[in-house]
Design an enzyme around this catalytic site. Structure first.
Site, mmCIF file in Angstrom:
data_model
loop_
_atom_site.group_PDB
_atom_site.id
_atom_site.type_symbol
_atom_site.label_atom_id
_atom_site.label_comp_id
_atom_site.label_asym_id
_atom_site.label_seq_id
_atom_site.Cartn_x
_atom_site.Cartn_y
_atom_site.Cartn_z
ATOM 1 N N GLY A 46 -10.149 3.238 -0.687
ATOM 2 C CA GLY A 46 -8.927 3.972 -0.984
ATOM 3 C C GLY A 46 -8.175 3.336 -2.134
ATOM 4 C CD GLN A 51 -3.957 -0.010 -4.537
ATOM 5 O OE1 GLN A 51 -4.304 1.024 -3.993
ATOM 6 N NE2 GLN A 51 -4.593 -1.164 -4.319
ATOM 7 C CB CYS A 92 -5.241 -4.439 -0.509
ATOM 8 S SG CYS A 92 -4.329 -3.413 -1.669
ATOM 9 C CG LEU A 93 -9.620 -2.038 -4.306
ATOM 10 C CD1 LEU A 93 -9.964 -0.778 -5.071
ATOM 11 C CD2 LEU A 93 -10.818 -2.969 -4.225
ATOM 12 C CG HIS A 134 -4.097 0.049 3.137
ATOM 13 N ND1 HIS A 134 -4.441 -1.254 3.448
ATOM 14 C CD2 HIS A 134 -4.000 0.081 1.780
ATOM 15 C CE1 HIS A 134 -4.529 -1.959 2.330
ATOM 16 N NE2 HIS A 134 -4.287 -1.175 1.294
ATOM 17 C CD GLU A 135 -5.215 3.218 -0.135
ATOM 18 O OE1 GLU A 135 -4.441 3.004 -1.082
ATOM 19 O OE2 GLU A 135 -6.108 2.405 0.193
ATOM 20 C CG HIS A 138 -0.749 0.787 -1.685
ATOM 21 N ND1 HIS A 138 -0.396 -0.463 -2.127
ATOM 22 C CD2 HIS A 138 -2.010 0.672 -1.204
ATOM 23 C CE1 HIS A 138 -1.413 -1.307 -1.908
ATOM 24 N NE2 HIS A 138 -2.405 -0.646 -1.348
HETATM 25 NI NI NI Z 1 -4.301 -1.332 -0.805
#
Ligand code: NI
Length: 179
Positions: A46, A51, A92-93, A134-135, A138
């Site tokens: 995701g 991000q 997480c990226l 989670h997304e 963000h």
């Molecule tokens: Ni993340």
């Protein structure tokens, strides 16, 4: 399509609230395609627009192993949550290399729009439920370690700094060997 750089914690854009999407045009479609490419390349399951430095309420998600389940959620909203929690080790990226256990509802219903602005609702459970939460977090400036206790969050941030330091040292060593 283009791969975009993923912004790393604790950049302020990751703590900012994204704005609702009101225009469904080719620019939005291009952004979604670029975000999907960036997510697959990482690889991740995701990615939220914050991000990649864009404060628009849009996320891309694909939790399938075959990478055939790409879903774009524009203006996602969690409208139902189960009382049952699931404990999952999240990453997480934007916090590369860090994995921590987070508890979240194991089932959510999400309402969102697609790239044409059409509203849809989706029942999510398991990994998809975790990922959607989670997304969506963000987009509200929340990263997964914000769900930890203060002490655990501090430890996680220390671990992340250490990981980054080690990575820099490895890069330096590689550069030396090239000399
Ligand atoms: Ni993340």
């Amino acid at each position: 399509m283009a791969k975009l750089p993923v912004i790393q914690y604790p950049h302020p854009v990751l703590a900012a609230k994204a704005e609702p999407v009101t225009v469904f045009d080719d620019d939005l479609r291009r952004l979604a395609a670029d975000m999907a490419e960036t997510m697959y390349d990482a690889p991740g399951v995701g990615l939220a627009a914050n991000q990649v430095g864009v404060l628009k309420r849009m996320v891309v998600i694909d939790v399938t192993e075959e990478k055939t389940g790409l879903t774009v959620f524009v203006n996602p909203e969690i409208i139902e949550k189960s009382d049952t929690l699931i404990d999952h080790e999240e990453g997480c990226l934007s916090l590369k290399g860090l994995y921590e256990h987070v508890k979240r509802p194991d089932h959510v219903r999400v309402r969102a729009q697609d790239l044409d602005g059409k509203t849809f609702e989706l029942d999510c459970e398991g990994l998809l439920a975790i990922c959607v939460q989670h997304e969506t977090d963000h987009l509200d400036g929340i990263v997964f370690i914000d769900h930890l206790s203060m002490l655990k969050k501090q430890r996680a941030a220390t671990k992340l700094r250490k990981l980054r330091r080690e990575e820099k040292e490895r890069e330096k060593e590689r550069a030396h060997r090239m000399d």
